[in-house]
Design an enzyme around this catalytic site. Structure first.
Site, PDB file in Angstrom:
ATOM      1  N   TRP A   1       0.826  -1.212   0.000  1.00 50.69           N
ATOM      2  CA  TRP A   1       0.000   0.000   0.000  1.00 50.69           C
ATOM      3  C   TRP A   1       0.854   1.253   0.000  1.00 50.69           C
ATOM      4  O   TRP A   1       0.381   2.344  -0.284  1.00 50.69           O
ATOM      5  CB  TRP A   1      -0.967   0.007   1.199  1.00 50.69           C
ATOM      6  N   ASP A   2       2.144   1.097   0.291  1.00 52.86           N
ATOM      7  CA  ASP A   2       3.090   2.206   0.275  1.00 52.86           C
ATOM      8  C   ASP A   2       2.982   3.003  -1.031  1.00 52.86           C
ATOM      9  O   ASP A   2       3.107   4.222  -1.049  1.00 52.86           O
ATOM     10  CB  ASP A   2       4.541   1.682   0.351  1.00 52.86           C
TER      11      ASP A   2
ATOM     12  N   LYS B   1       3.441   1.434  16.271  1.00 56.98           N
ATOM     13  CA  LYS B   1       4.555   1.298  15.327  1.00 56.98           C
ATOM     14  C   LYS B   1       4.610   2.477  14.353  1.00 56.98           C
ATOM     15  O   LYS B   1       5.661   3.004  14.032  1.00 56.98           O
ATOM     16  CB  LYS B   1       4.381  -0.004  14.548  1.00 56.98           C
ATOM     17  N   GLN B   2       3.448   2.847  13.850  1.00 56.98           N
ATOM     18  CA  GLN B   2       3.444   3.885  12.821  1.00 56.98           C
ATOM     19  C   GLN B   2       2.112   4.613  12.842  1.00 56.98           C
ATOM     20  O   GLN B   2       1.124   4.109  13.369  1.00 56.98           O
ATOM     21  CB  GLN B   2       3.674   3.282  11.445  1.00 56.98           C
TER      22      GLN B   2
ATOM     23  N   GLU C   1       0.972  -2.106  13.126  1.00 58.59           N
ATOM     24  CA  GLU C   1       1.054  -3.577  13.190  1.00 58.59           C
ATOM     25  C   GLU C   1       1.442  -4.069  14.580  1.00 58.59           C
ATOM     26  O   GLU C   1       1.595  -5.277  14.783  1.00 58.59           O
ATOM     27  CB  GLU C   1       2.051  -4.083  12.136  1.00 58.59           C
TER      28      GLU C   1
END
Ligand code: BGC
Length: 773
Positions: free
Chosen positions: A356-357, A600-601, A487
């Site tokens: 998906w980046d 995480k992000q 994640e």
């Protein structure tokens, strides 16, 4: 974090040889041209730690899956980009002793990646065990003009001896991937030929791609070509050209090696060898110096169009150029079959596949910096995979043309096989729909909807409609068992980001249907027939979900909740974590990570970034303050989103800190993982943090908006964006913003909330605003 790369505006420089950093440097100094690329492995034999990597775009192998417990729905294989023929190999013997930096005494060593000229140069001096001291300079590049070719000039100068140098120039197909699941080799040899122009054709097992590599080597001394015929060698998977030359103290001997890699993706198999020979002969006739000159000219053009200039901060300047340089080395956008792997051509991790980046991070970069066709090709890549996405969803039990795009793919099939990601990290579907919206918002090209976009949107909307369920208790639709972009939590219920993007997809698809019907009723009717769309029933169902979806939030804190149970977790802040615990993913057990509140992000903040216009500034601030304090940024994709939001909130110090973190992520090895390869897709995010972050660029209602701010340690910065046929140069200094257009047409854009007219060749200046909302 490391700090060994020297700061320089146009070059990436490493001085001194530290074998423990070699794999990191092999990643950082990678070169490529969109068709092929390679890690900065040494030409000569190296007995130390190394990750060999030569990659040819689009050529992959379906490596049979290896899992602990098999789960229904797992893919059978993981398609991975392959370590291909090693074309750079030049083995050297000096008076009978093999030159190997692992065993020789390295007296001096320097690597330079010249981003202006697109070359990698390594200079070193060594003392061999036999006492011979010599200097070496190796210059190489992957040509962006002849994009199937690479060239090397390797010069040796003895410092304290006369004697004999043996040179063996090799095409070596006896290569493997370090991440091979069953320690297999992925290539068989098809055919080869030795001679002045040698070639080797290899075939991938199972996928049967053919790649023909060709090489020609010649030698000159003191600038004069040696008329020496090599002896030719051939063994299974390997051809070579061997020269023995006499040399004297201080005499320079240069080895010129030209190589090509052509694949059956672009030629018929029976034509490959001839085509490879033709290309090889053409570049040899051109010569190394001319190729080098053309390379520099072609890079100059790229920079004229796409440079970001930062004055007053060399580390920041070097970093943004490094990110832009690597993006260009990875993807040129001419071929809709290719995409952008998270590691590009710089390592094996992530298998060279598409994530998906691409849609979430890379597309906006290409929209603003490249021809519109490049962004369109990225969308068409997914359009071509729609059938596979429908099959993928069907495999998981979805019906009626629901599409679930894979988390990881090369050819449209899912390759990832961890249940919490493959089955649950479904937010990727949202990013693919958002990219269609983003493309149309940026380009104004509505016709994309009827041509391709709508079919994809319908498949995605159908998936979301089946993925939610009605909760009797909540009297709302809920989405259970998902993994958000964060994640570090799996199998959670009602991830705010996933639920938000899901209903956004439904809304956008309804709007897109209305738009498409108006634009082209005939094609619209065809799409309804093709998708067997039950207009009233399906749209009514989507609308009911839009109206009654559940989104977790905490009214007291005034924030959206990452997921239902998030506040049950022990709330610790990142600032209170000891340094020795980080990165968490290398120091903590997975169980401890999952139960912790650490993110995480960007997750909620990712949603706020996408749908910023739906939230007032205080809501954005509260969510930012809450989540930033809990985010460890252990995904490279994270800091850029935080940088953009921090800049919007006027928190320039934090924005700058995130900018440095995203832009120097690999140069300074922030996350201790650069040796696996560079974080190519997040490099687009670095660019976004300058242009959307500091530059405040947004597209609203068909108009370009800017709200530039200047980080305090920068004197000025300049970037260029292409918008609907016009290139706009934006320069920001302490006092003002200067805007210039390259087009004769007038363009109205909005700066600091006011419209200004930009017309050809005139520069407009606007005073910088202090931060207000
Ligand atoms: C991130 C994903 C990303 C992948 C590839 C993972 O570490 O969590 O969001 O798609 O890397 O970059």
């Amino acid at each position: 974090m490391k700090n060994y790369i020297k700061h320089s505006e146009w070059n990436i420089i490493e001085e001194g040889f530290d074998p423990s950093l070699n794999k990191i440097s092999e990643s950082i100094f990678s070169i490529g041209n969109g068709r092929m690329g390679q890690r900065a492995n040494f030409e000569e034999h190296y007995g130390g730690e190394t990750l060999q990597g030569n990659y040819v775009a689009g050529v992959y192998y379906p490596d049979k899956t290896r899992v602990g417990w098999w789960k229904n729905g797992y893919p059978e294989y993981f398609a991975k980009v392959l370590n291909a023929v090693n074309w750079i190999s030049i083995n050297i013997k000096v008076n009978g002793e093999i030159l190997d930096l692992h065993t020789a005494k390295v007296l001096d060593f320097k690597r330079v990646l010249d981003m202006q000229g697109g070359t990698l140069t390594r200079t070193f001096s060594v003392e061999l065990q036999n006492g011979n001291v010599l200097d070496v300079e190796a210059v190489r590049f992957c040509s962006i003009v002849d994009d199937e070719a690479g060239a090397i000039k390797y010069t040796l100068t003895p410092r304290n001896f006369d004697g004999e140098i043996e040179v063996e120039s090799i095409l070596d197909g006896d290569v493997s991937n370090q991440d091979s699941n069953y320690d297999e080799q992925f290539w068989n040899v098809v055919d080869s030929a030795v001679g002045e122009f040698a070639w080797l054709t290899m075939e991938t097992k199972k996928t049967t791609f053919w790649v023909t590599s060709g090489m020609h080597t010649h030698i000159s001394q003191d600038g004069h070509a040696l008329n020496q015929k090599p002896t030719y060698g051939s063994k299974e998977k390997c051809v070579s050209q061997r020269f023995i030359v006499k040399t004297k103290k201080n005499q320079a001997t240069s080895i010129y090696k030209f190589a090509v890699n052509l694949s059956s993706e672009n030629y018929r198999r029976e034509e490959l060898a001839e085509a490879a020979l033709g290309t090889l002969k053409r570049i040899v006739a051109k010569g190394f110096d001319k190729m080098l000159l053309e390379q520099a000219e072609a890079w100059k053009k790229k920079w004229e169009h796409g440079d970001v200039i930062i004055e007053g901060d060399i580390a920041a300047q070097q970093a943004i150029r490094f990110n832009i340089f690597q993006m260009h080395q990875t993807y040129t956008g001419e071929d809709a079959r290719l995409n952008i792997g998270p590691k590009g051509f710089t390592g094996e991790k992530y298998g060279g596949s598409t994530y998906w980046d691409t849609e979430a991070y890379c597309l906006p970069f290409y929209l603003a910096t490249a021809d519109q066709k490049v962004a369109e090709n990225l969308l068409i890549y997914r359009y071509k995979h729609l059938e596979k996405a429908i099959e993928n969803a069907a495999k998981l039990g979805f019906t009626n043309g629901a599409a679930l795009y894979p988390m990881v793919t090369i050819n449209g099939e899912e390759c990832h096989n961890e249940w919490e990601i493959t089955f649950e990290e479904i937010h990727r579907n949202g990013a693919i729909a958002f990219a269609i919206f983003n493309y149309i918002r940026y380009t104004g090209e509505n016709s994309y909807l009827v041509q391709y976009g709508l079919e994809v949107l319908i498949g995605i909307a159908r998936f979301w409609a089946q993925r939610v369920n009605w909760s009797i208790e909540k009297k709302k639709f809920v989405m259970l068992g998902v993994t958000g972009p964060n994640e570090y939590e799996n199998n959670i219920n009602n991830n705010w980001y996933t639920s938000t993007i899901a209903t956004w997809c439904l809304k956008y698809t309804i709007e897109a249907m209305e738009e498409a019907e108006e634009q082209d009723p005939e094609r619209f009717a065809q799409i309804l027939t093709k998708t067997k769309f039950k207009a009233e029933e399906e749209v009514a169902n989507w609308q009911a979900i839009i109206d009654q979806m559940y989104y977790p939030e905490d009214k007291n804190l005034g924030i959206f909740l990452q997921q239902d149970g998030y506040l049950d977790k022990e709330q610790i802040l990142v600032k209170d974590l000891p340094d020795s615990d980080r990165p968490l993913n290398q120091k903590w057990s997975w169980d401890r990570i999952l139960r912790s509140c650490f993110i995480k992000q960007a997750d909620v903040l990712q949603g706020i970034y996408f749908f910023e216009e739906d939230y007032d500034i205080e809501t954005i601030r509260r969510n930012y303050d809450f989540y930033e304090a809990r985010t460890v940024h252990e995904s490279s994709l994270s800091p850029c989103v935080h940088a953009i939001i921090a800049a919007k909130l006027g928190d320039l110090d934090r924005a700058y800190e995130f900018y440095l973190r995203t832009s120097r992520l690999d140069l300074d090895d922030y996350n201790n993982d650069t040796e696996d390869g560079l974080h190519i897709t997040s490099m687009a995010g670095t660019w976004l943090s300058v242009v959307e972050g500091f530059g405040g660029m947004r597209i609203k209602h068909n108009q370009l908006h800017l709200y530039p701010v200047l980080p305090k340690n920068w004197k000025s910065y300049t970037f260029k964006i292409g918008f609907r046929g016009t290139t706009i140069t934006v320069n920001v200094d302490h006092e003002k913003v200067s805007l210039a257009s390259n087009s004769a047409h007038n363009l109205t854009l909005n700066i600091f909330g006011e419209n200004v007219e930009l017309s050809g060749k005139k520069t407009i200046e606007v005073f910088l605003k202090s931060f207000t909302h």
